[in-house]
Write an enzyme that holds these catalytic residues in place. Structure first.
Site, PDB file in Angstrom:
ATOM      1  N   GLU A 164       0.962  -1.139  -0.065  1.00 20.12           N
ATOM      2  CA  GLU A 164       0.158  -0.085  -0.069  1.00 20.12           C
ATOM      3  C   GLU A 164       0.747   1.236   0.101  1.00 20.12           C
ATOM      4  O   GLU A 164       1.444   1.744   1.115  1.00 20.12           O
ATOM      5  CB  GLU A 164      -0.996  -0.095   1.196  1.00 20.12           C
ATOM      6  N   CYS A 210      -2.013   9.234   2.677  1.00 21.52           N
ATOM      7  CA  CYS A 210      -1.453   8.677   1.330  1.00 21.52           C
ATOM      8  C   CYS A 210      -2.628   9.058   0.221  1.00 21.52           C
ATOM      9  O   CYS A 210      -2.058   9.030  -0.922  1.00 21.52           O
ATOM     10  CB  CYS A 210      -1.067   7.208   1.394  1.00 21.52           C
TER      11      CYS A 210
END
Length: 482
Positions: free
Chosen positions: A227, A261
């Site tokens: 991720e 993110c």
């Protein structure tokens, strides 16, 4: 829990590399002794996890606050704790259904055999959590791992040392180390962790570190879920009200001051709309944050290294002709509290550092465009982002943009909040990551989809064994090849 366990959990381990291998072997032996926990047992583990998260909620929030210097307590509880609790509820509700074998078709020449897929735990999951959302990104993958029947080792970022000690203490109250272990420390410990022979690794962090983790995992052929991040763009259609856009972007950009993110990284506005957007954006920002220095709701940058990196982007952009608009009407000196005021960077060009690297801070670069197809070409010429956000209430135009781009997520008129949707998979594509978790994908990603086949006493395949000149062979070929 005995006193020895308490002492160990509350003080940092004098880690050596052998300790990591010992914990992994301990978990492997425990898994081999009992490799398939029932749905009831898995739900019980999740229930225990829920209870301890609620019990330690204040300690978690305060520890993260200490690690940051100032991190909004409300943001931690809403964005991390609440999301984990909702995820536990979701997995507890659905995992029994997902565990059921999936019946599959058997070809005609193999009848009357039966075939199905059995979902069994992978074994030991290595979880590498970053500093920006240390609770969500350690406990979130743990929830998926436990729901799938696995054991887990969690490596907490060395930048989250206070949180790491609290997490170790909390989880040791409810899980033996052979089921869930928390590993604190940095340097050699971090490097060694990614070299361990797990059954799968879930890593959340930067693209560059993700490459290092993947290379280390490949030595043991350990599959990985990466991720990562990247520069998630925002594209605004001329038809939409900029006040609405400004509010949603302000919330998404300034949650954890952009240290997210999936934060909107930079945006494209229709030509001539920048000044109007700046005015509306500033109004939204000041409504949420009327001041910054002593505002507990406005989070600090995690450490000096990250602070200097972001300041470097601003200096580079300004040196190359960008316009810097800091939203700081009280002219507060924020350096000593390691805060950066929300800042618009207008007139950016693709060659500036701020447009080359993920920002991870409260800076919002703006570019203008004439034709949407030009923006699509720009997005497609760069690494595929973790998220792409498009603002337009016309569904046909939104579909046009979505169909011609790639990203881990496509958000229409919304940013950031898809991460908290339990039934949606989360993950990137290309440079922004590989593999998915959350939703059903989290369960299946951390399960082994084992093919199963069973033949009855009647072995029908014997009728088509050599020599291959029997009438049955001609019939089979005629039937299958027509």
């Amino acid at each position: 829990m005995n006193s020895q366990t308490k002492t160990t959990a509350m003080t940092p381990h004098a880690f050596d590399l052998q300790y990591l291998h010992d914990v992994l072997e301990q978990q492997k032996h425990a898994y081999q002794r009992y490799p398939l926990p029932t749905a009831k047992e898995r739900i019980d583990r999740l229930a225990r996890l829920k209870r301890i998260l609620v019990k330690y909620q204040d300690q978690f929030a305060e520890a993260i606050n200490l690690d940051y210097g100032n991190r909004s307590i409300a943001e931690t509880k809403i964005g991390e704790l609440l999301t984990c609790l909702e995820q536990i509820k979701y997995y507890s509700k659905h995992l029994a259904k997902w565990m059921k074998p999936s019946k599959r078709h058997v070809g005609i020449i193999h009848q009357p055999a039966k075939a199905w897929v059995q979902y069994q735990p992978l074994g030991i999951i290595g979880i590498i959590a970053p500093w920006n959302y240390p609770l969500l990104l350690s406990v979130g993958p743990l929830i998926c791992a436990l729901a799938a029947g696995n054991h887990a080792m969690i490596k907490v970022s060395s930048s989250s040392s206070n949180f790491g000690r609290v997490l170790e203490l909390a989880l040791s109250e409810i899980f033996p180390q052979e089921l869930v272990a928390v590993i604190n420390g940095g340097g050699a410990i971090s490097d060694a962790f990614s070299h361990l022979a797990f059954d799968k690794i879930v890593f959340t962090g930067s693209t560059n570190v993700g490459k290092t983790v993947m290379a280390a995992a490949s030595e043991n052929l350990v599959p990985v879920i990466l991720e990562l991040g990247g520069k998630s763009p925002v594209l605004v259609h001329p038809s939409i009200d900029l006040e609405d856009v400004a509010q949603r972007i302000a919330v998404g950009k300034l949650w954890n001051v952009g240290q997210t993110c999936v934060a909107p990284d930079f945006m494209f506005l229709p030509k001539g709309k920048t000044q109007e957007f700046i005015e509306k954006f500033q109004a939204c920002v000041l409504e949420m944050y009327p001041h910054f220095k002593n505002n507990q709701d406005y989070t600090s940058i995690i450490n000096d290294k990250q602070y200097q990196r972001i300041q470097g982007y601003l200096e580079d952009a300004q040196a190359h002709g960008a316009q810097i608009i800091a939203i700081n009407p009280l002219h507060e000196d924020l350096h000593e509290v390691r805060k950066i005021a929300p800042t618009i960077v207008a007139g950016v060009t693709p060659d500036m550092q701020i447009m080359q690297n993920e920002i991870f801070g409260p800076l919002l670069p703006i570019m203008e465009y004439d034709q949407i197809d030009d923006v699509i070409d720009f997005i497609n010429s760069r690494p595929r982002p973790l998220a792409l956000y498009y603002f337009d209430f016309d569904q046909a135009r939104a579909d046009y943009v979505a169909q011609r781009t790639h990203s881990g997520h496509f958000g229409q008129n919304t940013v950031l909040t898809h991460v908290a949707q339990d039934d949606l998979p989360f993950g990137g594509v290309g440079a922004s990551g590989m593999g998915k978790y959350h939703g059903p994908e989290g369960f299946f990603s951390l399960s082994h989809e084992r093919s199963m086949m069973s033949n009855p006493k009647l072995y029908s395949f014997k009728y088509i064994l050599p020599p291959f000149n029997k009438p049955i062979h001609k019939l089979i070929l005629k039937t299958l090849l027509r």
